[in-house]
Design a protein around this motif. Structure first.
Motif, PDB file in Angstrom:
ATOM      1  N   LEU A  84       0.848  -1.193   0.000  1.00 25.41           N
ATOM      2  CA  LEU A  84       0.000   0.000   0.000  1.00 25.41           C
ATOM      3  C   LEU A  84       0.879   1.236   0.000  1.00 25.41           C
ATOM      4  CD1 LEU A  84      -2.732  -0.882   2.647  1.00 25.41           C
ATOM      5  CD2 LEU A  84      -3.137  -0.310   0.259  1.00 25.41           C
ATOM      6  N   ARG A  91     -13.907  -8.760  -9.373  1.00 21.40           N
ATOM      7  CA  ARG A  91     -14.298  -7.988 -10.562  1.00 21.40           C
ATOM      8  C   ARG A  91     -13.098  -7.188 -11.075  1.00 21.40           C
ATOM      9  NH1 ARG A  91     -19.841  -6.776 -10.706  1.00 21.40           N
ATOM     10  NH2 ARG A  91     -19.418  -6.172 -12.846  1.00 21.40           N
ATOM     11  N   PHE A  92     -12.291  -6.670 -10.126  1.00 23.03           N
ATOM     12  CA  PHE A  92     -11.076  -5.931 -10.538  1.00 23.03           C
ATOM     13  C   PHE A  92     -10.162  -6.848 -11.332  1.00 23.03           C
ATOM     14  CE2 PHE A  92     -11.363  -3.337  -6.353  1.00 23.03           C
ATOM     15  CZ  PHE A  92     -12.333  -2.538  -6.912  1.00 23.03           C
ATOM     16  N   ALA A 149      -0.670  -2.821  -7.482  1.00 23.56           N
ATOM     17  CA  ALA A 149      -2.106  -3.085  -7.358  1.00 23.56           C
ATOM     18  C   ALA A 149      -2.385  -4.562  -7.606  1.00 23.56           C
ATOM     19  CB  ALA A 149      -2.898  -2.222  -8.333  1.00 23.56           C
ATOM     20  N   ARG A 150      -1.672  -5.130  -8.573  1.00 18.12           N
ATOM     21  CA  ARG A 150      -1.881  -6.541  -8.894  1.00 18.12           C
ATOM     22  C   ARG A 150      -1.466  -7.433  -7.715  1.00 18.12           C
ATOM     23  NH1 ARG A 150       0.901 -10.535 -10.766  1.00 18.12           N
ATOM     24  NH2 ARG A 150       2.754  -9.260 -11.028  1.00 18.12           N
ATOM     25  N   ASN A 164       0.641  -0.104 -11.082  1.00 19.24           N
ATOM     26  CA  ASN A 164      -0.206  -1.188 -11.560  1.00 19.24           C
ATOM     27  C   ASN A 164       0.267  -2.540 -11.057  1.00 19.24           C
ATOM     28  OD1 ASN A 164      -2.084   0.308 -12.907  1.00 19.24           O
ATOM     29  ND2 ASN A 164      -0.999   0.233 -14.865  1.00 19.24           N
ATOM     30  N   PRO A 208     -13.130  -7.222  -5.447  1.00 21.38           N
ATOM     31  CA  PRO A 208     -11.738  -7.470  -5.870  1.00 21.38           C
ATOM     32  C   PRO A 208     -11.628  -8.507  -6.990  1.00 21.38           C
ATOM     33  CG  PRO A 208     -11.898  -7.462  -3.481  1.00 21.38           C
ATOM     34  CD  PRO A 208     -13.310  -7.467  -4.007  1.00 21.38           C
ATOM     35  N   ARG A 227      -1.428  -6.519  -4.533  1.00 16.36           N
ATOM     36  CA  ARG A 227      -2.440  -6.333  -3.469  1.00 16.36           C
ATOM     37  C   ARG A 227      -3.669  -7.179  -3.741  1.00 16.36           C
ATOM     38  NH1 ARG A 227      -1.184  -0.664  -3.883  1.00 16.36           N
ATOM     39  NH2 ARG A 227      -3.054  -0.253  -5.087  1.00 16.36           N
ATOM     40  N   ARG A 228      -4.008  -7.262  -5.030  1.00 18.03           N
ATOM     41  CA  ARG A 228      -5.235  -7.942  -5.401  1.00 18.03           C
ATOM     42  C   ARG A 228      -5.085  -9.469  -5.344  1.00 18.03           C
ATOM     43  NH1 ARG A 228      -5.940  -5.585 -10.334  1.00 18.03           N
ATOM     44  NH2 ARG A 228      -5.065  -7.390 -11.373  1.00 18.03           N
TER      45      ARG A 228
END
Lengths: 226, 375
Positions: free
Chosen positions: A59, A114-115, A83-84, A80, A112, A86-87
């Motif tokens: 984060l 759906r992301f 973010a990947r 990006n 998450p 984290r997801r």
């Protein structure tokens, strides 16, 4: 073969600059966490435990040093890629639950996924399974405002699991709950740890919560004390 | 994730409706004005295409700056019988058609001319719903369909022009373009009804040969300082100028209303992002890409603008119907072409996307840590 170390934190420092005043939140932290560990990060307020968790959880980025997650150096990643991670690799559970107020339990959990580009139907099917798992199968269409703190935190735990991450990170996950509900929430998390072997890292200042972890990481003045 | 966008919009109903209203008004204004532009264009081209390229129009010099009083209170002066005779003598003039132009029933044009000269306007091709052309010595009229409806007149009935009785000899078929709004009477009848003393409001000249158009125009203007002669080329460029002005007006009003709508969109989207900072932070913390957040905000804009633009086009059809049937009594003054309808919806969506870009970029920059920390 899976790597032994899931986290390798090398000489990480974090300096915040607010209105020209520098605050050293972390001062050269070195730490490794093994896959499947159940660790509690403890320490007084302002010792840097939350900052450390945010950096480990991608984060936040360190001012200096390296954060290596499963062989990948995250300090060289762009927004990006972070973010990947984290997801896909990390599931967060926050003190304030942090559910999206306008969405129902099932929509919150499936977001998450759906992301990750998964369709609404598949994502909600998975969300429903997880909601059953945390004992809230009957609250699917309820919005956060219609649920108690403990229920919201269960939904948040279900959300953290939706993309089947390697690590569950809890930032004071019981901070807003009474002691009985806190125990229940920790039971859910521990159960997960035991059954799935997921790595669990909890930031807490509650001794009773910290006691349950197999490893305690003590933070003091921005450093790991033991 | 359009479903999430719809949920988000439905969750803030008042804000959503107000934003949609701004877009709706802008698109309605653009389509309604645009439809008048398109309709006038169509009317003019249909009425000029039937006139020969070698035609010369002569009329009294008309200066807008000399006008006094409210518009419409002035009538264009007539040329005298002597002037008509002199002009017909100019060398190279094959045919002289004096026309007495007046008005009836508010906005209907009355044209008095010898019936054999109607071919100058393609009159010989007009279809009659009822009746036929009158003889030159009759006190009778042919009415456009809209005029006939307005006067509630059928062939054989009598209508009043300048308080004098005229019999209806024929009615054109509906959809004859500009002829829907016209009353045609023989020159002698008009001369009598409007007491023109053998003069004319307008003279149309046909040259022996098209090469003589310019010399005839020059001679008319040299010999009669108070007259203007206009070739078909002049008339077309004047009409083009008129359409151009109309288009600029449409564009201007459309631009201003869409600017206001765009500012409204920016404000509401901005407020919505500020209000949802925490939520956006949560989405980022749980792994949403920056572009996912950007798309989420843009999708909300697309949903609002698509719905309100389509509604606006629908309501514009109703307005156009109102303009054509109630205000204009059936003439197609305004028309919504498919290009206009589709273009307006696309414009509404594009405008909203552009206006949402700044708030959306702001949303992308939300710091997830700051957002999720607050209780």
């Amino acid at each position: 073969m899976q790597k032994e170390n899931i986290f390798d934190i090398r000489d990480v420092s974090k300096v915040y600059c607010m209105k020209g005043v520098e605050t050293h939140a972390l001062r050269g932290v070195n730490l490794t966490v093994k896959r499947g560990e159940y660790a509690a990060i403890i320490g007084p307020s302002g010792s840097g435990k939350s900052t450390l968790m945010h950096i480990m959880g991608c984060l936040d980025t360190p001012t200096k040093g390296k954060v290596i997650i499963e062989d990948s150096d995250t300090s060289e990643m762009d927004d990006n890629e972070l973010a990947r991670i984290r997801r896909e690799k990390i599931g967060f559970v926050f003190q304030a639950y942090n559910l999206i107020p306008g969405l129902t339990a099932i929509e919150n959990i499936s977001l998450p996924m759906r992301f990750n580009g998964i369709g609404k139907g598949d994502a909600q099917r998975r969300a429903k399974e997880l909601l059953d798992k945390v004992g809230l199968g009957d609250r699917m269409e309820h919005k956060p405002s219609e649920m108690s703190g403990g229920e919201q935190q269960r939904v948040a735990i279900a959300r953290s699991l939706v993309n089947d991450p390697d690590v569950i990170m809890g930032d004071e996950p019981t901070g807003n709950l009474d002691s009985k509900t806190s125990e229940e929430i920790m039971d859910v998390i521990e159960d997960l740890h035991k059954k799935t072997g997921k790595t669990v890292i909890i930031v807490t200042h509650d001794r009773n919560i910290a006691k349950r972890a197999s490893r305690k990481i003590m933070m003091l003045d921005g450093k790991v004390a033991k | 994730m359009f479903d999430i966008a719809v949920r988000e919009l439905a969750g803030h109903r008042t804000r959503t409706i107000l934003t949609a209203l701004g877009i709706f008004i802008a698109i309605t204004a653009i389509v309604s004005l645009g439809s008048i532009s398109a309709g006038v264009n169509d009317l003019i081209s249909s009425s000029t295409s039937s006139i020969g390229a070698d035609t010369i129009f002569v009329m009294k010099h008309f200066d807008m700056s000399e006008m006094s009083g409210p518009p419409g209170s002035q009538s264009i002066e007539d040329m005298t019988a002597e002037q008509v005779a002199e002009i017909s003598e100019i060398s190279g003039v094959k045919r002289t058609v004096p026309i007495i132009v007046s008005q009836a029933g508010g906005f209907f044009e009355v044209d008095g001319l010898n019936i054999e000269d109607v071919d100058l306007f393609g009159g010989e091709n007009l279809e009659f719903e009822e009746g036929m052309w009158p003889e030159n010595d009759e006190k009778a009229a042919v009415l456009g369909k809209v005029v006939a409806n307005s006067f509630d007149a059928a062939v054989g009935d009598t209508i009043l022009l300048n308080k004098k009785e005229v019999e209806v000899a024929g009615i054109f078929e509906e959809g004859s373009g500009a002829y829907d709004l016209v009353i045609i009477i023989p020159y002698d009848a008009a001369n009598d009804i409007y007491e023109a003393d053998g003069g004319a409001t307008q003279i149309i000249l046909e040259p022996v040969d098209i090469s003589m158009v310019d010399s005839i125009k020059e001679t008319v203007e040299e010999e009669h300082e108070d007259l203007d002669a206009m070739t078909m080329e002049d008339a077309l460029s004047m009409m083009e100028e008129m359409i151009g002005t109309l288009n600029i007006m449409t564009f201007g009003i459309g631009f201003v209303t869409s600017l206001v709508a765009a500012i409204g969109i920016i404000i509401t989207m901005y407020t919505s992002v500020v209000e949802r900072k925490r939520q956006i932070g949560i989405m980022k913390a749980t792994g949403a890409y920056g572009r996912t957040i950007l798309m989420q905000i843009l999708e909300e804009g697309i949903v609002i603008s698509l719905v309100s633009s389509v509604l606006a086009v629908g309501v514009s059809f109703f307005f156009v119907d109102l303009i054509n049937n109630v205000l204009m009594g059936g003439t197609k003054l305004a028309m919504i072409t498919p290009e206009l309808a589709v273009g307006a919806v696309l414009y509404g969506v594009l405008l909203t996307i552009l206006a949402s870009l700044y708030p959306a970029r702001m949303a992308v920059k939300v710091d997830p840590i700051k957002a999720i920390r607050g209780n």
